[in-house]
Scaffold this motif. Structure first.
Motif, PDB file in Angstrom:
ATOM      1  N   GLU A  48      17.181 -17.124 -10.717  1.00  0.00           N
ATOM      2  CA  GLU A  48      17.926 -17.913 -11.751  1.00  0.00           C
ATOM      3  C   GLU A  48      19.137 -17.291 -12.390  1.00  0.00           C
ATOM      4  O   GLU A  48      19.094 -15.782 -12.139  1.00  0.00           O
ATOM      5  CB  GLU A  48      16.624 -17.699 -12.949  1.00  0.00           C
ATOM      6  N   THR A  49      19.840 -17.872 -13.006  1.00  0.00           N
ATOM      7  CA  THR A  49      20.847 -17.330 -13.845  1.00  0.00           C
ATOM      8  C   THR A  49      20.823 -17.685 -15.188  1.00  0.00           C
ATOM      9  O   THR A  49      20.512 -18.737 -15.469  1.00  0.00           O
ATOM     10  CB  THR A  49      22.410 -17.726 -13.355  1.00  0.00           C
ATOM     11  N   VAL A  50      20.553 -16.591 -16.127  1.00  0.00           N
ATOM     12  CA  VAL A  50      20.187 -16.881 -17.415  1.00  0.00           C
ATOM     13  C   VAL A  50      21.468 -16.673 -18.228  1.00  0.00           C
ATOM     14  O   VAL A  50      22.368 -15.816 -18.110  1.00  0.00           O
ATOM     15  CB  VAL A  50      19.238 -15.908 -17.970  1.00  0.00           C
ATOM     16  N   ALA A  51      21.992 -17.731 -19.016  1.00  0.00           N
ATOM     17  CA  ALA A  51      23.037 -17.673 -19.916  1.00  0.00           C
ATOM     18  C   ALA A  51      22.999 -16.602 -21.032  1.00  0.00           C
ATOM     19  O   ALA A  51      21.902 -16.091 -21.222  1.00  0.00           O
ATOM     20  CB  ALA A  51      23.049 -19.075 -20.606  1.00  0.00           C
ATOM     21  N   GLY A  52      24.298 -16.321 -21.418  1.00  0.00           N
ATOM     22  CA  GLY A  52      24.153 -15.513 -22.483  1.00  0.00           C
ATOM     23  C   GLY A  52      23.687 -16.040 -23.871  1.00  0.00           C
ATOM     24  O   GLY A  52      23.899 -17.324 -24.141  1.00  0.00           O
ATOM     25  N   GLY A  53      22.574 -15.478 -24.553  1.00  0.00           N
ATOM     26  CA  GLY A  53      21.712 -16.188 -25.506  1.00  0.00           C
ATOM     27  C   GLY A  53      20.682 -17.205 -25.115  1.00  0.00           C
ATOM     28  O   GLY A  53      20.238 -17.682 -25.908  1.00  0.00           O
ATOM     29  N   GLY A  54      20.424 -16.689 -23.881  1.00  0.00           N
ATOM     30  CA  GLY A  54      19.146 -17.202 -23.058  1.00  0.00           C
ATOM     31  C   GLY A  54      17.991 -16.546 -22.997  1.00  0.00           C
ATOM     32  O   GLY A  54      18.122 -14.968 -23.009  1.00  0.00           O
ATOM     33  N   TYR A  55      16.904 -16.908 -22.482  1.00  0.00           N
ATOM     34  CA  TYR A  55      15.591 -16.316 -22.189  1.00  0.00           C
ATOM     35  C   TYR A  55      15.031 -16.891 -20.790  1.00  0.00           C
ATOM     36  O   TYR A  55      15.688 -18.005 -20.419  1.00  0.00           O
ATOM     37  CB  TYR A  55      14.724 -16.099 -23.450  1.00  0.00           C
ATOM     38  N   THR A  56      14.309 -15.974 -20.400  1.00  0.00           N
ATOM     39  CA  THR A  56      13.462 -16.740 -19.224  1.00  0.00           C
ATOM     40  C   THR A  56      12.054 -15.712 -19.140  1.00  0.00           C
ATOM     41  O   THR A  56      11.967 -14.915 -19.845  1.00  0.00           O
ATOM     42  CB  THR A  56      14.195 -16.546 -17.840  1.00  0.00           C
ATOM     43  N   HIS A  57      11.191 -16.271 -18.174  1.00  0.00           N
ATOM     44  CA  HIS A  57       9.846 -15.630 -18.077  1.00  0.00           C
ATOM     45  C   HIS A  57       9.211 -16.003 -16.777  1.00  0.00           C
ATOM     46  O   HIS A  57       9.595 -17.034 -16.419  1.00  0.00           O
ATOM     47  CB  HIS A  57       9.071 -16.084 -19.436  1.00  0.00           C
ATOM     48  N   LYS A  58       8.346 -15.281 -16.291  1.00  0.00           N
ATOM     49  CA  LYS A  58       7.743 -15.504 -15.058  1.00  0.00           C
ATOM     50  C   LYS A  58       6.408 -14.317 -14.926  1.00  0.00           C
ATOM     51  O   LYS A  58       6.404 -13.378 -15.460  1.00  0.00           O
ATOM     52  CB  LYS A  58       8.854 -15.203 -14.142  1.00  0.00           C
ATOM     53  N   VAL A  59       5.596 -15.090 -14.169  1.00  0.00           N
ATOM     54  CA  VAL A  59       4.277 -14.148 -13.570  1.00  0.00           C
ATOM     55  C   VAL A  59       4.715 -13.619 -12.363  1.00  0.00           C
ATOM     56  O   VAL A  59       5.033 -14.452 -11.475  1.00  0.00           O
ATOM     57  CB  VAL A  59       3.038 -14.921 -13.631  1.00  0.00           C
ATOM     58  N   LEU A  60       4.626 -12.223 -12.198  1.00  0.00           N
ATOM     59  CA  LEU A  60       4.885 -11.912 -10.825  1.00  0.00           C
ATOM     60  C   LEU A  60       3.870 -10.806 -10.204  1.00  0.00           C
ATOM     61  O   LEU A  60       3.104 -10.375 -11.124  1.00  0.00           O
ATOM     62  CB  LEU A  60       6.092 -10.657 -11.066  1.00  0.00           C
ATOM     63  N   ALA A  61       3.544 -11.015  -8.835  1.00  0.00           N
ATOM     64  CA  ALA A  61       2.425 -10.387  -8.244  1.00  0.00           C
ATOM     65  C   ALA A  61       2.789  -8.909  -8.252  1.00  0.00           C
ATOM     66  O   ALA A  61       3.895  -8.533  -8.283  1.00  0.00           O
ATOM     67  CB  ALA A  61       2.075 -11.171  -6.930  1.00  0.00           C
ATOM     68  N   ARG A  62       1.575  -8.090  -8.060  1.00  0.00           N
ATOM     69  CA  ARG A  62       1.746  -6.853  -7.819  1.00  0.00           C
ATOM     70  C   ARG A  62       2.609  -6.584  -6.482  1.00  0.00           C
ATOM     71  O   ARG A  62       2.423  -6.910  -5.598  1.00  0.00           O
ATOM     72  CB  ARG A  62       0.455  -6.040  -7.768  1.00  0.00           C
ATOM     73  N   GLY A  63       3.539  -5.689  -6.539  1.00  0.00           N
ATOM     74  CA  GLY A  63       4.537  -5.465  -5.617  1.00  0.00           C
ATOM     75  C   GLY A  63       5.770  -6.218  -5.439  1.00  0.00           C
ATOM     76  O   GLY A  63       6.736  -5.792  -4.662  1.00  0.00           O
ATOM     77  N   THR A  64       5.904  -7.167  -6.368  1.00  0.00           N
ATOM     78  CA  THR A  64       7.065  -7.757  -6.098  1.00  0.00           C
ATOM     79  C   THR A  64       8.192  -6.858  -6.744  1.00  0.00           C
ATOM     80  O   THR A  64       8.145  -6.264  -7.628  1.00  0.00           O
ATOM     81  CB  THR A  64       6.935  -9.096  -7.102  1.00  0.00           C
ATOM     82  N   GLU A  65       9.439  -7.029  -6.034  1.00  0.00           N
ATOM     83  CA  GLU A  65      10.634  -6.671  -6.514  1.00  0.00           C
ATOM     84  C   GLU A  65      11.400  -7.657  -7.416  1.00  0.00           C
ATOM     85  O   GLU A  65      11.707  -8.683  -7.131  1.00  0.00           O
ATOM     86  CB  GLU A  65      11.404  -6.117  -5.376  1.00  0.00           C
ATOM     87  N   LEU A  66      11.954  -6.902  -8.494  1.00  0.00           N
ATOM     88  CA  LEU A  66      12.788  -7.829  -9.465  1.00  0.00           C
ATOM     89  C   LEU A  66      14.219  -7.249  -9.696  1.00  0.00           C
ATOM     90  O   LEU A  66      14.093  -6.029  -9.906  1.00  0.00           O
ATOM     91  CB  LEU A  66      12.037  -7.839 -10.750  1.00  0.00           C
ATOM     92  N   ARG A  67      15.242  -8.023  -9.203  1.00  0.00           N
ATOM     93  CA  ARG A  67      16.576  -7.500  -9.391  1.00  0.00           C
ATOM     94  C   ARG A  67      17.232  -8.242 -10.415  1.00  0.00           C
ATOM     95  O   ARG A  67      17.429  -9.408 -10.529  1.00  0.00           O
ATOM     96  CB  ARG A  67      17.396  -7.486  -8.119  1.00  0.00           C
ATOM     97  N   LEU A  68      17.935  -7.410 -11.308  1.00  0.00           N
ATOM     98  CA  LEU A  68      18.531  -8.079 -12.466  1.00  0.00           C
ATOM     99  C   LEU A  68      20.044  -7.330 -12.222  1.00  0.00           C
ATOM    100  O   LEU A  68      20.431  -6.404 -12.084  1.00  0.00           O
ATOM    101  CB  LEU A  68      18.098  -7.662 -14.029  1.00  0.00           C
TER     102      LEU A  68
END
Length: 271
Positions: A48-68
């Motif tokens: 996902e690409t989140v706009a400036g002034g935007g938000y997002t959310h997600k449920v992630l399983a254990r072990g998932t890697e998240l890159r911002l």
């Protein structure tokens, strides 16, 4: 196309199928055109690409890697974490700072709950400009500074966006603790004064590993002590993929006595 009738509105809406914008989720995530190096596209679970002034959310399983990734150099990713299915256990910024004796986030840092467990670990960081001190912005302050801090206004406040994201997971405003911010740095001087250090520039990224199953809330909003008079926040790239949690043989587990204890506390409930 006329939209004055139900039929016309339906046809207009259906005609939008396949329309894309530069800031939106990609579904399925495996269709993301540029997966991280070494990551099988089939393992992507969030793109996902989140706009400036935007938000997002997600449920992630254990072990998932998240890159911002701060795409243009002025993103500010305010982050909250909750244990999925047990949301009363959540990110505790004070413990994250004091247990590890360090207020400045970077590779190897652990994000802790108030139960002394590791919610996520920082496995890579090319930015070094983060903040554990200020939290996110508020409606009142943004309205004073920019004229309108409401969620759908021109200068959304982080807390207001967190409130919207939290509601989608059955959480209320009282469930919003202080957050951590990535990509806009703040340092604390000897007198306790704060210095805004800004970003590391376009393309900086930070990668977290979920050490427990997590509900992740992200608000991409201007930092509350950014001194620039204009509300400044640019798009944030969010990618997550299936991986493995940190194990006893990982250097991160063995980095210090506080971390070892936190991982042992975590292992007690994740076996």
């Amino acid at each position: 196309m006329a939209t004055s009738t139900t039929y016309g509105a339906r046809e207009h809406a259906r005609a939008q199928e396949g329309t894309t914008s530069g800031t939106m989720p990609v579904l399925p995530a495996s269709a993301w055109p540029t997966p991280p190096d070494g990551v099988d596209p089939a393992h992507l679970v969030w793109a996902e690409t989140v706009a400036g002034g935007g938000y997002t959310h997600k449920v992630l399983a254990r072990g998932t890697e998240l890159r911002l990734t701060d795409l243009a150099g002025d993103a500010c990713a305010h982050l909250l974490l909750y244990v999925e299915g047990r949301p009363w256990e959540r990110l505790n910024v004070a413990d994250t700072v004091k247990v590890l004796w360090n207020a400045y986030l970077g590779e190897g840092h652990l994000l802790l709950s108030d139960q002394g467990r590791v919610l996520a670990s920082v496995v890579a960081d090319t930015s070094g400009r983060h903040d554990t001190v200020c939290g996110t912005s508020t409606l009142r302050r943004n309205t004073e500074r920019y004229g309108d801090g409401s969620p759908h206004g021109p200068a959304p406040a982080g807390r207001e966006l967190f409130t919207l994201a939290a509601a989608k997971h059955g959480l209320q405003p009282r469930d919003l603790p202080p957050s951590i911010s990535f990509f806009q740095g703040v340092t604390v001087g000897p007198d306790g004064g704060l210095t805004f250090t800004g970003s590391a520039g376009p393309g900086a990224s930070v990668t977290l590993r979920a050490e427990m199953p997590l509900t992740v809330l992200i608000a991409n909003t201007a930092h509350p002590v950014d001194p620039r008079p204009a509300y400044t926040c640019t798009p944030l790239e969010v990618l997550a993929w299936r991986a493995r949690p940190t194990g006893p043989g990982d250097p991160l587990w063995q980095a210090g006595p506080e971390g070892r204890r936190a991982f042992l506390n975590t292992a007690e409930v994740t076996r």
